[in-house]
Enzyme design. Structure first.
Site, PDB file in Angstrom:
ATOM      1  N   TYR A 439       0.824  -1.227   0.000  1.00 29.60           N
ATOM      2  CA  TYR A 439       0.000   0.000   0.000  1.00 29.60           C
ATOM      3  C   TYR A 439       0.850   1.265   0.000  1.00 29.60           C
ATOM      4  O   TYR A 439       2.047   1.194   0.133  1.00 29.60           O
ATOM      5  CB  TYR A 439      -1.087  -0.023   1.075  1.00 29.60           C
ATOM      6  CG  TYR A 439      -0.754  -0.148   2.543  1.00 29.60           C
ATOM      7  CD1 TYR A 439       0.521  -0.006   3.063  1.00 29.60           C
ATOM      8  CD2 TYR A 439      -1.794  -0.414   3.440  1.00 29.60           C
ATOM      9  CE1 TYR A 439       0.740  -0.122   4.423  1.00 29.60           C
ATOM     10  CE2 TYR A 439      -1.566  -0.524   4.810  1.00 29.60           C
ATOM     11  CZ  TYR A 439      -0.296  -0.375   5.286  1.00 29.60           C
ATOM     12  OH  TYR A 439      -0.069  -0.483   6.632  1.00 29.60           O
ATOM     13  N   GLU A 440       0.197   2.394  -0.242  1.00 32.03           N
ATOM     14  CA  GLU A 440       0.911   3.670  -0.457  1.00 32.03           C
ATOM     15  C   GLU A 440       1.941   3.560  -1.577  1.00 32.03           C
ATOM     16  O   GLU A 440       2.988   4.200  -1.527  1.00 32.03           O
ATOM     17  CB  GLU A 440       1.597   4.132   0.837  1.00 32.03           C
ATOM     18  CG  GLU A 440       0.696   4.838   1.831  1.00 32.03           C
ATOM     19  CD  GLU A 440       0.150   6.153   1.299  1.00 32.03           C
ATOM     20  OE1 GLU A 440       0.826   6.834   0.516  1.00 32.03           O
ATOM     21  OE2 GLU A 440      -0.988   6.473   1.674  1.00 32.03           O
ATOM     22  N   GLY A 441       1.627   2.763  -2.590  1.00 25.28           N
ATOM     23  CA  GLY A 441       2.566   2.571  -3.708  1.00 25.28           C
ATOM     24  C   GLY A 441       3.479   1.395  -3.437  1.00 25.28           C
ATOM     25  O   GLY A 441       4.276   1.426  -2.505  1.00 25.28           O
TER      26      GLY A 441
END
Lengths: 598, 598
Positions: A439-441
């Site tokens: 998550y968050e890239g």
């Protein structure tokens, strides 16, 4: 589950000795109050909250998970009470804007407290943690009425926030998103669409939830340039600030996940929900970029947190568990066998954990300080810090979560077969840590950001900004005593610049060369960056030992860990270098159909 | 959960083309019937069973898990029925002794069928899989009555077996075990003690369970030289072979685990249970060593199996999922975005999976063949094969399970956030794969076995046995066409010998040097060993392409994957080499108390 004990000695070492926070904050307008005494006292308080309130709910939270009914999400036993205590003690306001009820303390303190809370119970931290994005968005792009209505309540913690980006068909590629915002006569918008993977999207811990939603206006251009931001509260807010009727946003289900099971990951349906435009139309993605760096550092902390918890568990077990004799003769002759910490390979695992954890702590606290300089420094200082943060953030997010996952796995491995059994808690750490690389890239997205946008996109300027700092440090400590670290670091700094140039040249011919090198380049960069922080810690430790200052044994351990890092972990750059220089052909040649001929 | 499709083309390539099994078995007395046609037909049959019967129970088995009551263990829905079908089709007898009802086919076939069954459903395979150890023990050390009573039923599969080694305080260090065996007047023994981590220790799939138990006789010397082996059946067996009364061995509980949840991991209480000595007294550990190699190769298969399943899932997703455009221009211009398989880093992950999976398959099938040579070759052939197997087994067990875990994680990573969600099944593969680095001897234990017992313990002879084979292969293919692989492999072979010598020299001074180098040495050895198999595959592929033989595209894919392996994975040796040469000081210097000063 290992009992969590906040590593206060190391936290203070990094905050006060290595990064000299008091001196820094004395010179940053608005942060002058952040004395060492005050910061230490707050950290102590945070440690107690993490150890006594949050840690005991970590394993039970995993077992119970969240439950969903049409009425909404119920969090595990104890979670709402812990959150109430968190709010009563004023934690959500710690690093927030004083104008809206915040305490205006440095972001660094926020990161330290998050590290401790997150190590104790990452799932729980997701609920207040997600408010951060909503707060930053409204702080930077909200109008004064929006700030008064939402920011105050988010900062006091009576409401929480979410970030609603992902849809089922798009995560990394937000240009594909389809949620719609239709203008209404009263200036509000009717928001429709389905969002997935919404952490803290619904729960029973706060009175209201403020969703920040990405959606398209009717006339929006396609792709990423047609996305706008909206505030969509779970309960509408009356003119006097009291809660009004339920808005048309509902949690349709929660995901069953590998880990962080006590964190509700929601599917949210927006059925013509009332929303309010925030920031300029069609500029939503740009608005979000303004705080993406801090959000990503918040996720990087997860690598540090799970690494620390796994290390604590493994170390206690390695001192306690008896198996076989040391090859150099019994170390516990009165017992039936020696504690396994006598065995070289167990030490290799523990030291790998220790080196990643302590190195990452220095790295991330340093980045949090840069965030404070951006907020409160002079324009020149802020620009330099912003460049530094822009460059180092993808490295921090990907490298610290990747090595954090490795660290969590090593802790499990130290337990042997017992590590696989739930009761010991080590496998939960691995499961919880796995999400941080996604998550968050994802790691791959961070790596493209680093090589594409940051390094090549700045013509090498952002990289040079950091290698200049490394170079200056090497020059300052060029004396013989520190040569074992400094000479190696300096050579790496030069090689890093050369490798970056070469990738740039190749990418001019063929853009796939950048992607082909990206993850190995990021990992290479991460090892060199951590070498810089380990060299700084080693130099400082040697100074303290020479001056016979404080608890010498602590500094000796630092020095030994630095040596271990340079001897055994930094050489991983060799493999990454070879792989990244091997070019794109070995990846791109194979036709997609040939991957599984048969 | 990805739909499993047995990779028959690759399995046949390794079995028939690379390892020329038909030719080999024609020359091994007793295995002459194992023609290519017969083996292919059996593999086809096994593939159907794995795909149609076992794969559909994999995800549901994980969700349901096993349940325990005082009456015993209940396995997930469908498990007993699948086992019945397995027995009805004669699978347990495949590679077993013809004298006791076995079909006497090569072990290689057993490994191939296990790969397919285990990829489809590893938890399920644990039940028949554990019988293997019991069968081997009784085959090699049982008297004729024991063979008649137990072996026949184990081979037909109506009974299953277990291996009861571990106790709560000892896993790797069996010298500490405490279970007791008191002789009784009738020649049997009363077995008392508690065993943990007993896979398939109780279940509802077979009529009886034959436990092979390690325990101490009253007069046994302490440590590993005082351990004896006993047969302890769940139900006693009457003189006519029918089942008698319940024996005093009971499952006290089952473990809650990270993965392989459908496999019952039992705590077994022996309360004066009736047992029968097998093999000579106090020689139990030696008896077990005779088949430990094959058991460890069986566990190595788990790394291959989970790697394969994860690869299949990731590849299908990467072809299907649309996100962003290729940097070299749209590849799916009519769609909203390109399938992610166009992106270099996604290809890096998929090719890493492919290279580890296919390389490991060649490696493990080769080892299974060596097992057949041991069983049926001339004394000289058997000795050479035994030496080879002794040397390569710890490498196979540790390296293939470590890289199998990496492969499983890469597949999850290709899915992005969706990989963390249970429904897709990718996270289960990671959880299931994690145990393989722990049981049957952890990676650390394998590494000590390799460097200590095998390499240094044989004065380098076992290593030289394998490097001679590598060297001969290099000489045979020294022509220019294959130089890209052969020249590299040859250099590694020499370096491997030199590194081993250096470690040996250091270990003479300080025994901790061997332990300090061990895991990096094992991983180094693994990468070089896999390079040998990839070089063999590449050479053969090039020959087939030159001869325009068969489906050229398959051989082209092999050649490209070999290049990828040599370019991007083999260079990991550089880091391992540097780390292992760094010596023991950086591990041993730190006092145990200093690991967490603070």
């Amino acid at each position: 589950m290992p009992a969590y004990k906040a590593p206060l000695r190391d936290i203070r070492f990094v905050m006060n000795e290595l990064l000299e926070s008091e001196t820094l904050y004395q010179g940053l307008p608005g942060y002058e109050e952040a004395s060492q005494d005050l910061m230490d006292a707050i950290v102590d308080e945070g440690a107690r909250f993490a150890e006594n309130v949050l840690a005991p709910l970590n394993q039970s939270g995993d077992e119970e998970g969240c439950s969903w009914t049409e009425a909404g999400v119920t969090t595990p036993r104890g979670f709402p009470e812990a959150y109430r205590q968190f709010v009563d003690n004023g934690w959500p306001a710690l690093a927030a804007d004083t104008e809206y009820g915040g305490q205006g303390l440095p972001n660094l303190l926020g990161i330290v407290v998050n590290e401790m809370a997150g190590t104790a119970n990452w799932s729980w931290l997701m609920y207040p943690g997600l408010s951060h994005g909503a707060i930053k968005t409204i702080e930077e792009h909200g109008d004064s009425e929006q700030k008064q209505t939402y920011l105050t309540r988010l900062i006091e913690g009576s409401w929480t926030g979410t970030m609603c980006l992902t849809e089922a068909h798009c995560g990394s590629d937000l240009g594909l998103l389809r949620s719609k915002a239709e203008p209404r006569a009263d200036g509000s918008y009717a928001i429709s669409g389905t969002k997935i993977f919404i952490s803290a999207g619904d729960h029973d811990m706060a009175e209201n939830i403020v969703h920040i939603v990405l959606a398209r206006l009717p006339d929006a251009p396609p792709g990423t340039k047609g996305i706008s931001l909206f505030i969509v509260p779970k309960f509408k807010v009356n003119a006097d600030g009291s809660l009004g009727e339920r808005n048309a946003v509902h949690c349709a289900s929660i995901e069953k996940k590998m880990g962080i099971k006590a964190s509700a990951t929601c599917v949210l349906n927006f059925d013509g929900a009332t929303g309010y435009l925030i920031g300029p139309p069609n500029r939503g993605l740009n608005c979000m970029f303004t705080f993406m760096n801090t959000a990503r550092i918040g996720t990087a902390v997860q690598g540090l947190a799970h690494g620390e918890l796994s290390f604590q568990g493994a170390l206690a077990y390695a001192r306690d568990r008896l198996a076989m004799r040391s090859l150099t003769g019994p170390k516990n002759p009165d017992g039936p066998a020696d504690p396994i910490i006598v065995h070289p390979d167990v030490r290799r695992m523990l030291l790998t954990q220790k080196a990643f954890v302590e190195g990452s702590r220095a790295f991330l606290y340093y980045l949090a300080q840069q965030g404070d300089v951006i907020d409160a420094g002079s324009p020149e200082q802020a620009k330099a810090a912003d460049d530094l943060l822009a460059f180092l953030t993808p490295i921090a997010k990907a490298f610290v979560t990747e090595t954090g996952y490795e660290t969590a796995n090593l802790g499990l491995q130290v337990f042997g077969g017992h590590g696989f059994i739930k009761e010991w808690g080590m496998e939960q750490i691995v499961r919880d840590a796995r999400i941080a690389m996604l998550y968050e890239g994802t790691t791959g997205i961070q790596a493209l950001d680093l090589i594409g946008r940051k390094v090549l996109g700045s013509g090498g300027k952002l990289l040079a900004g950091f290698t200049d700092i490394v170079g200056a440090f090497c020059e300052e400590h060029a004396d013989a005593a520190d040569a074992e670290f400094i000479s190696v670091l300096e050579a790496y700094k030069d090689e890093w610049l050369q490798l970056s140039l070469k990738i740039g040249e190749k990418a001019m011919q063929n853009p796939d060369e950048a992607g082909a090198a990206s993850v190995d380049y990021l990992m290479y960069s991460g090892y060199v960056t951590l070498a810089y922080f380990w060299a700084r810690m080693a130099v400082l430790a040697r100074q303290k030992i020479a001056a016979a200052e404080g608890d010498t044994s602590f500094y000796q351990a630092k020095l030994m860990t630095a040596r271990f890092y340079f001897d055994r972990l930094l050489p991983r750059t060799l493999s990454h270098k070879q792989a990244l220089m091997s070019g794109a052909d070995n990846l791109m040649q194979m036709p997609a159909a040939l991957f599984d001929v048969g």
